[in-house]
Write an enzyme that holds these catalytic residues in place. Structure first.
Site, PDB file in Angstrom:
ATOM      1  N   GLU A 297      -1.671  -3.571  -5.678  1.00  0.00           N
ATOM      2  CA  GLU A 297      -2.391  -4.148  -4.537  1.00  0.00           C
ATOM      3  C   GLU A 297      -3.876  -4.360  -4.874  1.00  0.00           C
ATOM      4  O   GLU A 297      -4.540  -5.204  -4.282  1.00  0.00           O
ATOM      5  CB  GLU A 297      -2.255  -3.279  -3.288  1.00  0.00           C
ATOM      6  CG  GLU A 297      -3.074  -2.016  -3.317  1.00  0.00           C
ATOM      7  CD  GLU A 297      -3.052  -1.229  -1.998  1.00  0.00           C
ATOM      8  OE1 GLU A 297      -3.210  -1.824  -0.924  1.00  0.00           O
ATOM      9  OE2 GLU A 297      -2.871   0.004  -2.066  1.00  0.00           O
TER      10      GLU A 297
ATOM     11  N   HIS B  75       0.833  -1.203   0.000  1.00  0.00           N
ATOM     12  CA  HIS B  75       0.000   0.000   0.000  1.00  0.00           C
ATOM     13  C   HIS B  75       0.872   1.259   0.000  1.00  0.00           C
ATOM     14  O   HIS B  75       1.884   1.269   0.682  1.00  0.00           O
ATOM     15  CB  HIS B  75      -0.873  -0.018   1.251  1.00  0.00           C
ATOM     16  CG  HIS B  75      -1.927   1.042   1.250  1.00  0.00           C
ATOM     17  ND1 HIS B  75      -2.961   1.053   0.338  1.00  0.00           N
ATOM     18  CD2 HIS B  75      -2.083   2.133   2.043  1.00  0.00           C
ATOM     19  CE1 HIS B  75      -3.719   2.110   0.581  1.00  0.00           C
ATOM     20  NE2 HIS B  75      -3.214   2.779   1.600  1.00  0.00           N
TER      21      HIS B  75
END
Ligand code: FAD
Ligand code: NA7
Length: 512
Positions: free
Chosen positions: A492, A487
């Site tokens: 992601e 992140h």
């Protein structure tokens, strides 16, 4: 053999001498002779030499129709991946300059781009790679000749210099890796006379100006994309669909983004003729295939990106009986890259059914060298080869397209997880995120093995590369769910995907 020398081939006395000597003594000058010093040929020859083989590589570049020439290294280095990616990067920087102002950078005055500065820098880099390849061959003790090769028999190659000087070379095994060259359409007056191809665009000293790019595969879209990004007026002329062979939903996102980015598209259009006007401009006439109406516009350049032809015509394949696919002109190869003639192998862009990509040519070449040196039996695995289309919004993929998956497993047998996501870097810059999308195509039953992964967004190549490992290892949807994201990244979003297409739920990612 003596009869052959007298027969229809009309070989020279020296050629016959070499062939007869070798036939009588059973000895060859080299263990391996590679014709073609591109991605595949160089990898194959260097690997073989490292394994102790006596190796020679021939590389020869016929200038393009427009007279463009380049050095050692083949398509990728000189007129493909490398200059293309650098021009794409140039275009991305242009977009970044616009974004930068939203991030507070004061950029005073209008920002403009200078083609010749870019071209010089890229061409110098390519020349450094040409030199690097020469040095590597020397270091690894691979003999390199800047000569054009053609087959005389299954152990013998005739090599000719630019000046026409001939040599005959013999080797235990011969590997053909001569790649391909861009095609020109044959039935369009003025096409060849006035048009350029990808063999020229990267070597132009001056900006091509307002450009018509004919064709809609990845070479066409990438070229039109970077031209638009450099601030040029670029039009893509599409006769049927874009990115044939790729997932068509993703192709739509790529072209939608390009249209919003400023690239023009002439859909359902077939070029008819190209005329040079007295002003020097090129007038292109085309037909709208839906209405039949004829249209005209003028351009500074016309770039034909209508496919590539394998470089097999000058290889003398018919003389020795190497089988080709008559339709494509490519060499018919088995899974071990062997051809219909013992001791002659072929791979890379000239191999029938092989992906036209540098990493597959490199990998296949290395594995072939190991097998020929008797130091391995591993075959090239052409499944789950990842690739990326470097359009303004990049598109990376690995595995099956949704169409292929449905064809193979039926609509009911496939589960597609998907998400429209918002790259963080687009937010402050207020860039349109409508086409940033990913989908993971899984088998619906059993353990939901991942069949294909598709991603449009920034750095698509970097994102896709890692997930390609997962597909090689037989990853399932459950493996993906267990993978922890990094992140804040776009990659992601792949690990978080949880909405199925079947559910009909809104796939827009909300929150951070
Ligand atoms: P090549 O690299 O084409 O090498 C063949 C060599 O053999 C050439 O130097 C040729 O001149 C020489 N030759 C031909 N005939 C003879 C002869 N008779 N004697 C001696 N030498 C001969 N792939 C990617 O993976 N990523 C990309 O981003 C990418 N972008 C591309 C962009 C463009 C515009 C193009 C055109 C291609 C791109 N490719 C890309 C494809 C990639 O360049 C090719 O798949 C790769 O170069 C094929 O390698 P090869 O060894 O088969 O042939
Ligand atoms: P491709 O992938 O063979 O695609 C050729 C494109 O050109 C495709 O969109 C064709 O449309 C189009 N085409 C072909 N002939 C014409 C004519 N006469 N008029 C208009 N449009 C035409 O070629 P690329 O050069 O883009 O890429 C080749 C390989 O190089 C690729 O696999 C990469 O790995 C590197 P169609 O879909 O047939 O209607």
């Amino acid at each position: 053999m003596a009869a052959l020398c007298r027969g229809r081939h009309r070989w020279k006395k020296t050629d016959c001498f070499h062939i007869l000597t070798r036939a009588l003594t059973g000895k060859h000058e080299y263990d391996l002779l590679v014709v073609g010093g591109g991605s595949g040929g160089l990898a194959c020859s260097k690997e073989a030499a490292q394994l102790g083989q006596k190796v020679i590589v021939l590389d020869y570049v016929e200038p393009s129709v427009k007279g463009t020439k380049w050095g050692l290294g083949g398509t990728c280095v000189n007129v493909g991946c490398i200059p293309k990616k650098l021009m794409h990067q140039t275009a991305l920087l242009g977009t970044a300059v616009k974004d930068a102002q939203k991030y507070g950078w004061n950029i005073s005055g209008p920002v403009s781009h200078d083609w010749s500065t870019m071209a010089d820098a890229i061409q110098n880099h390519v020349r450094s790679l040409n030199w690097g390849h020469r040095v590597q061959l020397q270091d690894k003790k691979v003999k390199y000749l800047n000569m054009k090769g053609s087959l005389l028999d299954e152990h013998t190659v005739k090599a000719v210099t630019k000046a026409g000087k001939e040599t005959t070379l013999t080797a235990k095994n011969i590997v053909l890796a001569t790649g391909g060259r861009p095609r020109y359409p044959t039935n369009i007056p003025g096409a060849m006379e006035h048009g350029i191809t990808s063999d020229d665009i990267f070597w132009l000293k001056k900006s091509p100006g307002k450009t018509l790019v004919v064709g809609a595969s990845y070479v066409a879209l990438e070229s039109a994309g970077f031209l638009t990004g450099l601030g040029l007026d670029a039009t893509v002329m599409v006769r049927s669909i874009a990115l044939r062979g790729f997932d068509q939903q993703m192709a739509g996102l790529v072209t939608d983004y390009m249209e919003a980015y400023g690239t023009r598209f002439a859909w359902n259009s077939l070029p008819k003729r190209v005329d040079k006007l007295s002003s020097g401009a090129l007038q292109v006439t085309w037909v709208d295939t839906q209405t039949g109406a004829e249209q005209k516009d003028t351009f500074d350049s016309v770039l034909w990106a209508v496919g590539r032809a394998p470089e097999t015509k000058a290889l003398g394949l018919d003389k020795v009986g190497v089988q080709i696919n008559e339709q494509t002109g490519k060499i018919v190869v088995r899974e071990d890259e062997s051809t219909s003639v013992p001791n002659i192998y072929a791979f890379g862009d000239i191999g029938e059914g092989r992906p036209e990509l540098t990493p597959t040519a490199i990998q296949a070449g290395k594995l072939l060298a190991r097998r020929l040196a008797g130091q391995g039996d591993e075959l090239m695995n052409y499944d789950n080869v990842p690739t990326t289309v470097f359009t303004p919004l990049e598109y990376g993929c690995v595995g099956l397209s949704e169409e292929e998956a449905v064809r193979k497993f039926s609509k009911d047998g496939v589960e597609v997880y998907h998400a429209f996501f918002k790259p963080l870097e687009f937010t402050v810059a207020e860039r349109d995120v409508s086409q940033c999308y990913l989908k993971v195509i899984c088998e619906r039953h059993r353990d939901q093995k991942i069949l294909g992964l598709h991603f449009t967004g920034p750095n698509a190549g970097e994102v896709t590369q890692g997930f390609a490992l997962g597909l090689q290892c037989g990853a399932t949807y459950s493996h993906l769910q267990k993978t922890v994201g990094i992140h804040p990244t776009c990659a992601e979003e792949v690990t978080k995907v949880n909405i199925t297409k079947r559910s009909g739920l809104d796939a827009t990612v909300t929150g951070c």
